[in-house]
Write an enzyme that holds these catalytic residues in place. Sequence first.
Site, PDB file in Angstrom:
ATOM      1  N   HIS A   1      59.525  59.980   7.473  1.00  0.00           N
ATOM      2  CA  HIS A   1      60.156  60.986   8.325  1.00  0.00           C
ATOM      3  C   HIS A   1      61.434  60.490   8.985  1.00  0.00           C
ATOM      4  O   HIS A   1      62.501  61.074   8.846  1.00  0.00           O
ATOM      5  CB  HIS A   1      59.194  61.484   9.404  1.00  0.00           C
ATOM      6  CG  HIS A   1      59.866  62.448  10.334  1.00  0.00           C
ATOM      7  ND1 HIS A   1      60.472  62.061  11.517  1.00  0.00           N
ATOM      8  CD2 HIS A   1      60.096  63.783  10.219  1.00  0.00           C
ATOM      9  CE1 HIS A   1      61.017  63.102  12.099  1.00  0.00           C
ATOM     10  NE2 HIS A   1      60.811  64.166  11.337  1.00  0.00           N
TER      11      HIS A   1
ATOM     12  N   HIS B   1      51.000  68.253   7.802  1.00  0.00           N
ATOM     13  CA  HIS B   1      52.290  67.691   8.213  1.00  0.00           C
ATOM     14  C   HIS B   1      52.253  66.160   8.202  1.00  0.00           C
ATOM     15  O   HIS B   1      51.561  65.545   9.003  1.00  0.00           O
ATOM     16  CB  HIS B   1      52.589  68.207   9.621  1.00  0.00           C
ATOM     17  CG  HIS B   1      53.902  67.784  10.178  1.00  0.00           C
ATOM     18  ND1 HIS B   1      54.024  66.983  11.281  1.00  0.00           N
ATOM     19  CD2 HIS B   1      55.172  68.059   9.774  1.00  0.00           C
ATOM     20  CE1 HIS B   1      55.294  66.786  11.563  1.00  0.00           C
ATOM     21  NE2 HIS B   1      56.015  67.428  10.661  1.00  0.00           N
TER      22      HIS B   1
HETATM   23  O1  G3P Z   1      59.389  70.034   7.711  1.00  0.00           O
HETATM   24  C1  G3P Z   1      59.353  70.721   8.890  1.00  0.00           C
HETATM   25  C2  G3P Z   1      58.455  70.032   9.798  1.00  0.00           C
HETATM   26  O2  G3P Z   1      58.044  68.861   9.194  1.00  0.00           O
HETATM   27  C3  G3P Z   1      59.020  69.760  11.133  1.00  0.00           C
HETATM   28  O3  G3P Z   1      60.111  68.923  11.072  1.00  0.00           O
HETATM   29  O4  G3P Z   1      61.006  66.826  11.895  1.00  0.00           O
HETATM   30  O5  G3P Z   1      58.601  66.939  11.358  1.00  0.00           O
HETATM   31  O6  G3P Z   1      60.244  67.010   9.541  1.00  0.00           O
HETATM   32  P1  G3P Z   1      59.971  67.359  10.956  1.00  0.00           P
HETATM   33 CA    CA Z   2      59.175  67.553   7.525  1.00  0.00          CA
END
Ligand code: G3P
Ligand code: CA
Length: 362
Positions: A90, A48
């Site tokens: 992000h 992530h």
């Molecule tokens: O892409 C889904 C995951 O990354 C959670 O959301 O806000 O971190 O992009 P976000």
């Molecule tokens: Ca994301």
Amino acid sequence: MSAQWSKHLSQGIIAAWLLVGAEGMARAEDPAVLAERAGIPRPAVIAHRGASFDAPESTRASYVLARELGADYLEMDLQRTRDGVLIVMHDDTLQRTTDVARKFPERKDKPISDFTLAELKTLDAGSWFNQAYPARARDSYGKLHILTLDQVIDIAEANPAHRPGLYIETKVPQQFPGIERDLKHVLKARGWLQGEHKVVLQTFDKDSLVLLNKEMPHVPKVLLLWVGAGSIEPQSSVAFADSGEPDKAAWYARQQPRDRAEFERWLDIAKAGGAVATGPSAALTHGGEQSYMDLVQPWMNQLSHDKGLLVHVYTVDDPVDFQKVSDAGVDGIFTNRTAELLKFYGRPARSSIEQILVREGF
Ligand code: G3P
Ligand code: CA
């Protein structure tokens, strides 16, 4: 069984088939088969914003580290500069993770689309991390910059022994009309829409999902799930600010889809939009900023599998929660802690985080 009964049974099955259709009759497709068909590793380790617990999110350090640890996918959020370049970031503003307030004070709250690539490239995208997490700080992080999509692809391609896939989210897509087509052009130009390349496209926005599917029908897609505006209708409409609950994670954990039918409706939206998986949130054992609604309850995952959808949950970093969501039936996990998740899945990295960072010049 008598011939008569056999005949009645066959007629019954055919009648049921006609009533509910092949989809409705299908029961719990084996998720391993679904993953194989989609060309998605299972369980999937989705880094992530890179290995973002150990290095500044969405930077060269976090993506190189995730690659070298052995992540299946580099996860990223896609946006577009004023001069039309796809970049990875992000937040839809720059204050949290850059020194925009120092370099462009009068524009510090403007969206990404207000800046050219040349302007964004002047920003320091790593020093914030050193200040926020002194125990994990490194001098080299102060020299990191915002990356273009092309640069993340360069990172993914740089180690012939392990080429992770790209797991790309269209972020705030309403702000970037045509971003789905732009993304296709970059992936195509780089040869990532053919051969053994692993790409997954993700979005919270059902309209963007449809556009992604139109542009890249053969690339696996994921509809991210949420309870609230633009997504699943909640049971209660009392906002956090009016709830009297001091802990946001505790408030999120109580948020539920209005009912089972509403949750199912969103699975059907995902299917109709061409998704092969959903990306639901999780309520984490120890709360915190990444703890949201529990959308990976066993019945939800079962229903998703019944409909032929895999489940990739976001964003889980603690072994207690790796176990919990795995027991509930998910098929992959978004994590900031790639090394921990690989260990949990019995695929520990060959080198330590420190060894990799030193070896890679960080
Ligand atoms: O892409 C889904 C995951 O990354 C959670 O959301 O806000 O971190 O992009 P976000
Ligand atoms: Ca994301």
